[in-house]
Design a protein around this motif. Structure first.
Motif, PDB file in Angstrom:
ATOM      1  N   GLN A 173       0.826  -1.200   0.000  1.00 47.02           N
ATOM      2  CA  GLN A 173       0.000   0.000   0.000  1.00 47.02           C
ATOM      3  C   GLN A 173       0.863   1.254   0.000  1.00 47.02           C
ATOM      4  O   GLN A 173       1.924   1.298   0.621  1.00 47.02           O
ATOM      5  CB  GLN A 173      -0.912  -0.015   1.243  1.00 47.02           C
ATOM      6  CG  GLN A 173      -2.116   0.886   1.171  1.00 47.02           C
ATOM      7  CD  GLN A 173      -3.195   0.433   2.147  1.00 47.02           C
ATOM      8  OE1 GLN A 173      -3.189  -0.699   2.637  1.00 47.02           O
ATOM      9  NE2 GLN A 173      -4.134   1.312   2.418  1.00 47.02           N
ATOM     10  N   ASP A 174       0.404   2.273  -0.729  1.00 45.52           N
ATOM     11  CA  ASP A 174       1.079   3.565  -0.690  1.00 45.52           C
ATOM     12  C   ASP A 174       0.160   4.577  -0.023  1.00 45.52           C
ATOM     13  O   ASP A 174      -1.033   4.321   0.197  1.00 45.52           O
ATOM     14  CB  ASP A 174       1.509   4.028  -2.085  1.00 45.52           C
ATOM     15  CG  ASP A 174       0.317   4.226  -3.024  1.00 45.52           C
ATOM     16  OD1 ASP A 174      -0.838   4.263  -2.552  1.00 45.52           O
ATOM     17  OD2 ASP A 174       0.547   4.353  -4.242  1.00 45.52           O
ATOM     18  N   LEU A 175       0.711   5.756   0.301  1.00 43.93           N
ATOM     19  CA  LEU A 175      -0.072   6.761   1.014  1.00 43.93           C
ATOM     20  C   LEU A 175       0.530   8.144   0.795  1.00 43.93           C
ATOM     21  O   LEU A 175       1.679   8.396   1.153  1.00 43.93           O
ATOM     22  CB  LEU A 175      -0.107   6.434   2.511  1.00 43.93           C
ATOM     23  CG  LEU A 175      -0.897   7.377   3.419  1.00 43.93           C
ATOM     24  CD1 LEU A 175      -2.335   7.508   2.944  1.00 43.93           C
ATOM     25  CD2 LEU A 175      -0.865   6.870   4.855  1.00 43.93           C
ATOM     26  N   ASP A 176      -0.257   9.019   0.181  1.00 45.77           N
ATOM     27  CA  ASP A 176       0.119  10.413  -0.032  1.00 45.77           C
ATOM     28  C   ASP A 176      -1.095  11.285   0.294  1.00 45.77           C
ATOM     29  O   ASP A 176      -2.227  10.879   0.019  1.00 45.77           O
ATOM     30  CB  ASP A 176       0.559  10.672  -1.478  1.00 45.77           C
ATOM     31  CG  ASP A 176       1.640   9.704  -1.939  1.00 45.77           C
ATOM     32  OD1 ASP A 176       2.693   9.645  -1.290  1.00 45.77           O
ATOM     33  OD2 ASP A 176       1.400   9.002  -2.937  1.00 45.77           O
ATOM     34  N   PHE A 177      -0.851  12.479   0.831  1.00 45.92           N
ATOM     35  CA  PHE A 177      -1.996  13.347   1.115  1.00 45.92           C
ATOM     36  C   PHE A 177      -1.599  14.818   1.096  1.00 45.92           C
ATOM     37  O   PHE A 177      -0.430  15.178   1.271  1.00 45.92           O
ATOM     38  CB  PHE A 177      -2.651  12.985   2.450  1.00 45.92           C
ATOM     39  CG  PHE A 177      -1.798  13.174   3.668  1.00 45.92           C
ATOM     40  CD1 PHE A 177      -1.918  14.310   4.456  1.00 45.92           C
ATOM     41  CD2 PHE A 177      -0.885  12.202   4.068  1.00 45.92           C
ATOM     42  CE1 PHE A 177      -1.148  14.480   5.592  1.00 45.92           C
ATOM     43  CE2 PHE A 177      -0.118  12.352   5.204  1.00 45.92           C
ATOM     44  CZ  PHE A 177      -0.245  13.495   5.973  1.00 45.92           C
ATOM     45  N   ASP A 178      -2.605  15.658   0.850  1.00 43.96           N
ATOM     46  CA  ASP A 178      -2.452  17.102   0.819  1.00 43.96           C
ATOM     47  C   ASP A 178      -3.108  17.711   2.046  1.00 43.96           C
ATOM     48  O   ASP A 178      -4.147  17.226   2.515  1.00 43.96           O
ATOM     49  CB  ASP A 178      -3.098  17.703  -0.431  1.00 43.96           C
ATOM     50  CG  ASP A 178      -2.530  17.138  -1.706  1.00 43.96           C
ATOM     51  OD1 ASP A 178      -1.293  17.097  -1.828  1.00 43.96           O
ATOM     52  OD2 ASP A 178      -3.310  16.736  -2.592  1.00 43.96           O
ATOM     53  N   THR A 179      -2.529  18.792   2.537  1.00 43.84           N
ATOM     54  CA  THR A 179      -3.083  19.514   3.674  1.00 43.84           C
ATOM     55  C   THR A 179      -3.170  20.998   3.343  1.00 43.84           C
ATOM     56  O   THR A 179      -2.208  21.580   2.842  1.00 43.84           O
ATOM     57  CB  THR A 179      -2.215  19.336   4.934  1.00 43.84           C
ATOM     58  OG1 THR A 179      -2.039  17.943   5.212  1.00 43.84           O
ATOM     59  CG2 THR A 179      -2.858  20.009   6.132  1.00 43.84           C
ATOM     60  N   ILE A 180      -4.329  21.581   3.592  1.00 42.25           N
ATOM     61  CA  ILE A 180      -4.509  23.029   3.506  1.00 42.25           C
ATOM     62  C   ILE A 180      -4.861  23.515   4.905  1.00 42.25           C
ATOM     63  O   ILE A 180      -5.817  23.025   5.513  1.00 42.25           O
ATOM     64  CB  ILE A 180      -5.613  23.409   2.504  1.00 42.25           C
ATOM     65  CG1 ILE A 180      -5.221  22.954   1.096  1.00 42.25           C
ATOM     66  CG2 ILE A 180      -5.851  24.919   2.521  1.00 42.25           C
ATOM     67  CD1 ILE A 180      -6.288  23.203   0.056  1.00 42.25           C
ATOM     68  N   ARG A 181      -4.078  24.459   5.418  1.00 43.86           N
ATOM     69  CA  ARG A 181      -4.304  24.879   6.793  1.00 43.86           C
ATOM     70  C   ARG A 181      -4.008  26.360   6.982  1.00 43.86           C
ATOM     71  O   ARG A 181      -3.281  26.972   6.182  1.00 43.86           O
ATOM     72  CB  ARG A 181      -3.442  24.061   7.756  1.00 43.86           C
ATOM     73  CG  ARG A 181      -1.935  24.255   7.613  1.00 43.86           C
ATOM     74  CD  ARG A 181      -1.186  23.276   8.491  1.00 43.86           C
ATOM     75  NE  ARG A 181       0.244  23.545   8.509  1.00 43.86           N
ATOM     76  CZ  ARG A 181       1.137  22.805   9.163  1.00 43.86           C
ATOM     77  NH1 ARG A 181       0.737  21.741   9.846  1.00 43.86           N
ATOM     78  NH2 ARG A 181       2.421  23.113   9.146  1.00 43.86           N
ATOM     79  N   VAL A 182      -4.586  26.931   8.022  1.00 47.18           N
ATOM     80  CA  VAL A 182      -4.313  28.315   8.424  1.00 47.18           C
ATOM     81  C   VAL A 182      -3.745  28.282   9.837  1.00 47.18           C
ATOM     82  O   VAL A 182      -4.027  27.353  10.612  1.00 47.18           O
ATOM     83  CB  VAL A 182      -5.577  29.192   8.364  1.00 47.18           C
ATOM     84  CG1 VAL A 182      -6.060  29.319   6.937  1.00 47.18           C
ATOM     85  CG2 VAL A 182      -6.671  28.621   9.252  1.00 47.18           C
ATOM     86  N   GLY A 183      -2.961  29.297  10.170  1.00 50.69           N
ATOM     87  CA  GLY A 183      -2.356  29.312  11.491  1.00 50.69           C
ATOM     88  C   GLY A 183      -2.019  30.719  11.949  1.00 50.69           C
ATOM     89  O   GLY A 183      -2.051  31.682  11.155  1.00 50.69           O
TER      90      GLY A 183
END
Length: 250
Positions: free
Chosen positions: A235-245
């Motif tokens: 299995q592979d795993l990639d992800f995107d994150t959009i965040r404010v801080g």
């Protein structure tokens, strides 16, 4: 009235001059929150006693167990870092830790096989992302209170995954994976300084993790235990994150 206005203008000019002198140099600490979504493709290889079955049945089982998942969810965290302003160009480093709630599961079946219409299988695949720790460098350009940057570095994520298969003939297998995966994280960001040492920022980050694999094992009550049929999940795993801080510089 004129005297009071002059004092306000002078204070504003002094505040701007102080920011220009210091720029974005300094330590900071902050918090962030956002949304993550990704892809996790599970590919299954059969072994053992599966070699005694027809190619048509093996192909159907592989296709049914090999799921494409799209995990998504929220995340929040803390960050700590340092920037040095070289008169416009800014170089920095940041350590952050996030608590993720990103997951997805899929159940397929019971589905009758074309090779043996009386035989049906049910398969399941699931993945879950938990804690994430990252250490990245930052390189960007600052103009007054505006700061745009690129960032990239190392990351590590707690990952849980599982895959299973059962049949109406009593076949029952399940496999699982639970470990911390290393990978890379990179992205872009924009930060605005409000003054008084506070700033707000938005970021897009891409996380690419190492592939992982695991085997299924027989569940209690399975009527097929010997000769052994084996299924290995890669299995592979990639992800995107959009965040404010928000950050506080000190």
């Amino acid at each position: 009235m004129l005297k009071r206005l002059s004092v306000l203008i002078a204070a504003s000019l002094l505040s701007t001059s102080a920011f220009a002198a210091d720029g974005w140099t300094g330590w900071y600490v902050g918090a962030s929150a956002g949304h993550g979504s990704g892809e996790s493709d599970a590919r299954v290889a059969l072994g053992g006693a599966w070699s005694s079955e027809s190619a048509a049945l093996r192909d159907e089982v592989v296709a049914q167990m090999s799921n494409d998942l799209d995990p998504s969810g929220s995340g929040y965290g803390l960050q700590f870092g340092y920037n040095h302003d070289f008169g416009g160009f800014v170089l920095g480093a940041e350590l952050d830790h996030s608590w993720l709630n990103i997951d997805e599961s899929a159940v397929d079946g019971p589905r009758a096989t074309t090779a043996f219409p009386s035989l049906s299988y049910t398969t399941v695949n699931a993945v879950e992302l938990n804690d994430q720790t990252s250490l990245r460098v930052k390189l960007g350009y600052a103009a007054d209170r505006h700061f745009v940057y690129a960032t990239g570095g190392w990351t590590q994520v707690d990952v849980d995954a599982a895959a299973g298969i059962t049949s109406n003939g009593g076949y029952a297998k399940l496999g699982g994976f639970s470990d911390r995966l290393d990978g890379t994280q990179y992205g872009l960001g924009y930060e605005f300084d409000f003054g008084n040492q506070w700033s707000i920022r938005g970021e897009y980050l891409r996380t690419n993790l190492d592939d992982f694999d695991y085997d299924t094992v027989y569940l209690p009550g399975s009527t097929f235990v010997s000769p052994a049929y084996t299924e290995t999940v890669r299995q592979d795993l990639d992800f995107d994150t959009i965040r404010v801080g928000v950050n506080y510089r000190f």
